[in-house]
Write an enzyme that holds these catalytic residues in place. Structure first.
Site, PDB file in Angstrom:
ATOM      1  N   ASP A   3       0.862  -1.176   0.000  1.00  0.00           N
ATOM      2  CA  ASP A   3       0.000   0.000   0.000  1.00  0.00           C
ATOM      3  C   ASP A   3       0.903   1.233   0.000  1.00  0.00           C
ATOM      4  O   ASP A   3       1.904   1.273   0.711  1.00  0.00           O
ATOM      5  CB  ASP A   3      -0.898  -0.034   1.239  1.00  0.00           C
ATOM      6  CG  ASP A   3      -1.892   1.112   1.271  1.00  0.00           C
ATOM      7  OD1 ASP A   3      -1.929   1.899   0.301  1.00  0.00           O
ATOM      8  OD2 ASP A   3      -2.631   1.222   2.262  1.00  0.00           O
ATOM      9  N   ASP A  34      -8.006  -7.132   1.020  1.00  0.00           N
ATOM     10  CA  ASP A  34      -7.150  -7.164   2.203  1.00  0.00           C
ATOM     11  C   ASP A  34      -7.911  -6.511   3.336  1.00  0.00           C
ATOM     12  O   ASP A  34      -8.786  -5.675   3.100  1.00  0.00           O
ATOM     13  CB  ASP A  34      -5.836  -6.415   1.971  1.00  0.00           C
ATOM     14  CG  ASP A  34      -6.018  -4.900   2.137  1.00  0.00           C
ATOM     15  OD1 ASP A  34      -5.697  -4.375   3.218  1.00  0.00           O
ATOM     16  OD2 ASP A  34      -6.511  -4.248   1.198  1.00  0.00           O
ATOM     17  N   ASP A  56      -2.289   8.064  -3.459  1.00  0.00           N
ATOM     18  CA  ASP A  56      -3.606   8.672  -3.601  1.00  0.00           C
ATOM     19  C   ASP A  56      -3.989   9.363  -2.302  1.00  0.00           C
ATOM     20  O   ASP A  56      -3.333   9.185  -1.275  1.00  0.00           O
ATOM     21  CB  ASP A  56      -4.659   7.617  -3.966  1.00  0.00           C
ATOM     22  CG  ASP A  56      -4.874   6.602  -2.837  1.00  0.00           C
ATOM     23  OD1 ASP A  56      -3.880   6.254  -2.159  1.00  0.00           O
ATOM     24  OD2 ASP A  56      -6.015   6.154  -2.628  1.00  0.00           O
TER      25      ASP A  56
END
Length: 376
Positions: A92, A271, A146
């Site tokens: 991530d 996840d 993001d």
């Protein structure tokens, strides 16, 4: 990376496929245990391989960059060598920390300034630096940087956030094109669809993301407090727009029934910290429903934790013993609950895949969801 779509269920959008990376193949649908700092809490890599049968795990750019740091990871030859996990890894980008560490960060066009939750030091994360960090970590699948907006968000804020995410994505793509993987294996970028719970924004974002023609795509900004019905509506909308022949990853979701409902909408990958975090607090997910093992009713229940979940922890320890471990504050209780929950999640998505291949997923899902939601 290569993705082969094998089949789609007759009565839903559920799909079964095979995702191939440099560190191995992944049967989709798939659930990824969360190993934020290079470790799935309370579970060893051997247990992940043999008991849980995890095919891929997740790490986190923000946390790994702070501890152990890039110098250590680089010297080790990347996270695969550092933690001994030789199967695929996804990282991530830190976008979720833009949401979860809102009190300790400042967003600007250049990137995000974080104040470390460890020592208070300040760190600037830009799309370029986040790509470099993930290169150094060595993950097989890396996420674009993001902004994950909170729920609820005003329309104007959600739109501004989404547009920033798209600009950052283009910088991520450019940076990757200018650099090489640190350890000689391919690293594949997944962009992230944002837009809060606004149909107009999700449509724009999904269309923009699809146009970038990356090898896989993710959906972010959900499971942050919105009602389940809104999550499903957004996922269904986005899956109608994202390319059919590429994998779809719904980030940070969720309960067992969330997985089954979103699988029916066309999601490939999931996840969530829920199986380990809830397990450490005594909540067990089973094929019969949800158990709070701390409740007194289990004190003399000498049946195994879950005979339908095929792992040593589930089949060789009783509910009474596990309750005793929690009551006594024994670490083993948290470990057994975590291993059981992860094993259940992996076997649930495997069963879903088998139903999709058989063309019977929709009917199976309809029967399973209320059963999994039952509080025992």
């Amino acid at each position: 990376m290569n993705f082969d779509l094998l089949t789609t269920d007759n009565n839903s959008q559920a799909r079964a496929g095979m995702l191939t990376t440099a560190h191995g193949s992944i049967e989709t649908r798939i659930f990824m245990p969360v190993g934020t700092v290079g470790s799935v809490k309370a579970v060893t890599q051997e247990q992940l391989r043999n008991d849980v049968q995890a095919q891929i795990i997740l790490g986190n750019t923000y946390h790994l960059s702070l501890r152990p740091g890039l110098e250590v990871l680089s010297a080790a030859g990347g996270l695969h060598h550092f933690n001994g996990w030789q199967r695929p890894i996804l990282t991530d980008s830190g976008g979720y920390q833009v949401f979860s560490l809102a009190a300790n960060r400042k967003i600007k066009e250049e990137g995000v300034v974080f104040q470390s939750h460890i020592d208070g030091s300040r760190h600037l994360f830009t799309p370029e630096s986040v790509m470099d960090i993930q290169r150094t970590i060595g993950a097989d699948i890396i996420m674009a940087f993001d902004e994950c907006p909170p729920y609820p968000s005003e329309f104007a804020y959600a739109r501004k956030s989404m547009e920033l995410t798209h600009r950052w994505l283009d910088r991520c793509i450019k940076r990757l094109a200018e650099t090489q993987p640190a350890y000689g294996h391919e690293q594949t970028l997944f962009p992230i669809v944002q837009g809060s719970t606004y149909k107009e924004l999700r449509t724009i974002s999904a269309t923009e993301i699809a146009a970038r023609e990356c090898a896989g795509n993710a959906i972010g900004g959900l499971s942050v407090g919105e009602p389940e019905a809104e999550m499903y509506e957004m996922c269904g909308l986005v899956c109608e727009i994202l390319p059919v022949h590429k994998p779809r990853y719904l980030m940070g979701v969720g309960t067992p029934w969330n997985l089954l409902e979103n699988i029916a909408l066309g999601i490939e990958m999931f996840d969530c910290v829920m199986p380990t975090r809830n397990g450490r607090n005594g909540m067990l997910f089973t094929w019969q429903g949800v158990i709070n093992i701390k409740n007194k009713k289990w004190a003399t229940d000498f049946s195994v934790i879950d005979e339908q979940t095929n792992c040593f922890a589930s089949n060789n320890y009783t509910k009474a013993y596990l309750r005793h471990l929690f009551a006594a504050g024994e670490i083993l209780g948290m470990q057994l609950a975590s291993i059981h929950n992860l094993s259940f999640y992996l076997q649930l998505v495997k069963a879903a895949r088998e139903q999709i291949l058989a063309g019977t997923y929709a009917a199976w899902k309809a029967a399973m969801v209320p059963q999994l939601q039952t509080r025992l």
